[in-house]
Design a protein around this motif. Structure first.
Motif, PDB file in Angstrom:
ATOM      1  N   HIS A   1      -8.883   1.993   1.238  1.00 35.13           N
ATOM      2  CA  HIS A   1      -8.573   2.221   2.645  1.00 35.13           C
ATOM      3  C   HIS A   1      -9.786   1.824   3.480  1.00 35.13           C
ATOM      4  O   HIS A   1     -10.918   1.986   3.039  1.00 35.13           O
TER       5      HIS A   1
ATOM      6  N   HIS B   1       1.461   5.297  -2.165  1.00 35.88           N
ATOM      7  CA  HIS B   1       0.907   6.288  -3.098  1.00 35.88           C
ATOM      8  C   HIS B   1       2.028   6.947  -3.899  1.00 35.88           C
ATOM      9  O   HIS B   1       2.767   7.779  -3.355  1.00 35.88           O
TER      10      HIS B   1
ATOM     11  N   ASP C   1       2.745   3.017   3.042  1.00 31.29           N
ATOM     12  CA  ASP C   1       1.769   4.106   2.917  1.00 31.29           C
ATOM     13  C   ASP C   1       2.417   5.484   2.777  1.00 31.29           C
ATOM     14  O   ASP C   1       1.908   6.470   3.312  1.00 31.29           O
TER      15      ASP C   1
ATOM     16  N   HIS D   1      -4.774  -0.285   6.299  1.00 33.99           N
ATOM     17  CA  HIS D   1      -4.982   0.117   7.703  1.00 33.99           C
ATOM     18  C   HIS D   1      -5.824  -0.856   8.523  1.00 33.99           C
ATOM     19  O   HIS D   1      -5.277  -1.648   9.259  1.00 33.99           O
TER      20      HIS D   1
ATOM     21  N   HIS E   1       0.866  -1.195   0.000  1.00 35.59           N
ATOM     22  CA  HIS E   1       0.000   0.000   0.000  1.00 35.59           C
ATOM     23  C   HIS E   1       0.893   1.232   0.000  1.00 35.59           C
ATOM     24  O   HIS E   1       1.516   1.571   1.012  1.00 35.59           O
TER      25      HIS E   1
HETATM   26 ZN   LIG Z   1      -2.987   5.189   1.834  1.00 40.05          ZN
END
Ligand SMILES: [Zn+2]
Length: 435
Positions: free
Chosen positions: A229, A76, A319, A268, A74
């Motif tokens: 998420h 970005h 993340d 998460h 995960h």
């Molecule tokens: Zn994220």
């Protein structure tokens, strides 16, 4: 044509089974000190103690640690510009830092430059496979997949879906998004080592109609992933409950729209209950545990052992940009600290497994990545065990493999990475120190 043969020498560590969460005895761990890993045409064909004969190119890394390439489940790409931004929690983090950065990804030149930087940075941290969120813009997805393809990486990603509760520059609509996704799936899904993930950012930024469209997309093509998420932050959980009053829980929103399956990766999952965990187990979906981000944004402490006891697959993720480093070593250390606060001691084996074989299996890619099994693709990272005098001393007095690996996770950083190889090709080499 004769096969391309390569032999890499070093201390090989990988896993043949799940080592458990707190066991330090080494069940499931495969440790082959000072072995030669044999690679033919990018695929692992074996490992042996003796030096291979003529016809094998050699890369001699004796005294170094060789691990399967890390898998970051995960992260970005569009947020590299906002890593390490001060002073916010999730919802104002999005408004203040994230959405402005993602807005810039509409520009193809910017998207290409960021994607090149991002994929190079993954490799420079020993990460060879990742589940990635670019932005809402189609060009950001094209740029990301093109960069990954150029580097031979195993990459899963997709256009971020957001049709409400976000600024116009990062919003789409159901029809336009559906068209873009079909084109992107057609263009990239299953091309080489790339796979498409249907990617609603999170429930609050999609309408019911868009989540229903996402469910249709997911059902349209075999092998598609789904990433989103869930239950990261308490204010977000309350917001989701207001927006979807008919759902039993935040996670249940995704279940209602057909978005949970064995290729679903949910970031998460801090604020879940037993019914949610049972739903994750029954659907085969996994939680991407993002400890660095959870600490940095003050989101909460993920219950790894509760998830594990319920039979939920758990992998580790940086993340970035909520997380503060692309390093899976730092991510492992943060995961250890988060669990320590709950009185749970997680072994170095469990941490390394979650970042390699565990993630691979949760992604249904265990045949290809995450281990040095014969037949796996030769994705690997080569590390110094220690470089600073303190870390070297700590390695010298370590009594067993677990102690060595835990000290390695704790004391080192990405400067220890000597090389990263993807499918049998060297894609990162540590720059020589300046004289
Ligand atoms: Zn994220």
């Amino acid at each position: 044509m004769s096969p391309k043969r390569l032999a890499l020498r070093g201390d090989l560590v990988d896993f043949t089974a799940d080592p458990g969460l707190d066991q330090t005895t080494g069940a499931g761990v495969r440790y082959r000190p000072d072995h030669w890993l044999l690679v033919e045409n990018g695929v692992i064909v074996g490992a042996q103690l003796h030096e291979p004969g003529a016809g094998w190119a050699r890369a001699d890394h004796r005294g170094r640690l060789i691990l399967p390439g890390f898998i970051d489940t995960h992260v970005h790409s569009a947020q590299v510009d906002v890593i390490g931004s001060w002073g916010t929690q999730l919802l104002d983090w999005l408004d203040t830092h994230t959405f402005p950065a993602e807005t810039r990804m509409a520009d193809p030149a910017h998207a290409a430059a960021i994607s090149a930087l991002f994929t190079d940075a993954l490799l420079a941290h020993g990460t060879t496979a990742a589940c990635v969120y670019p932005s809402v813009h189609k060009v950001s997805v094209d740029a990301l997949f093109a960069a990954a393809q150029q580097r031979g990486m195993r990459l899963i990603g997709g256009k971020v879906l957001m049709d409400r509760n976000a600024p116009e520059a990062v919003r789409d609509d159901v029809d336009g998004a559906e068209r873009d996704c079909h084109v992107l799936i057609e263009t990239w899904h299953g091309q080489g080592r790339l796979a498409y993930a249907v990617t609603p950012r999170f429930a609050p930024t999609s309408t019911d109609a868009q989540l229903a469209m996402a469910g249709r997309l997911l059902a349209s093509t075999p092998g598609l992933y789904m990433q989103t998420h869930v239950a990261e932050n308490e204010a977000e959980v309350r917001w989701a409950a207001e927006l979807f009053p008919q759902a039993r829980s935040y996670l249940d929103v995704y279940a209602r729209f057909g978005l949970l399956n064995e290729r679903a990766v949910l970031g998460h999952g801090i604020w879940l209950d037993d019914t949610d965990r049972a739903l994750l187990r029954d659907t085969g979906a996994q939680i991407a545990f993002c400890p660095s981000s959870n600490l940095f944004l003050g989101s909460g402490l993920f219950g790894w052992s509760a998830a594990r006891d319920a039979g939920v697959n758990v992998s580790l993720a940086s993340d970035v940009g909520g997380g503060t480093s692309l390093s899976m070593r730092r991510t492992m250390l943060d995961a250890y600290k988060v669990q320590a606060l709950a009185g749970q001691k997680v072994s170095a084996f469990a941490l390394l497994h979650a970042a390699t074989r565990g993630a691979a299996h949760a992604l249904r890619l265990g045949h290809e990545i995450g281990s040095f099994d014969v037949g796996a693709t030769a994705d690997l990272c080569i590390w110094d065990w220690a470089r600073s005098p303190l870390a070297q001393r700590r390695q010298q007095v370590a009594r067993d493999l677990h102690e060595k690996l835990f000290a390695w996770i704790t004391l080192g950083d990405e400067q220890d990475l000597a090389e990263t190889w993807v499918a049998g090709e060297r894609r990162f080499e540590r720059p020589a120190a300046p004289h």
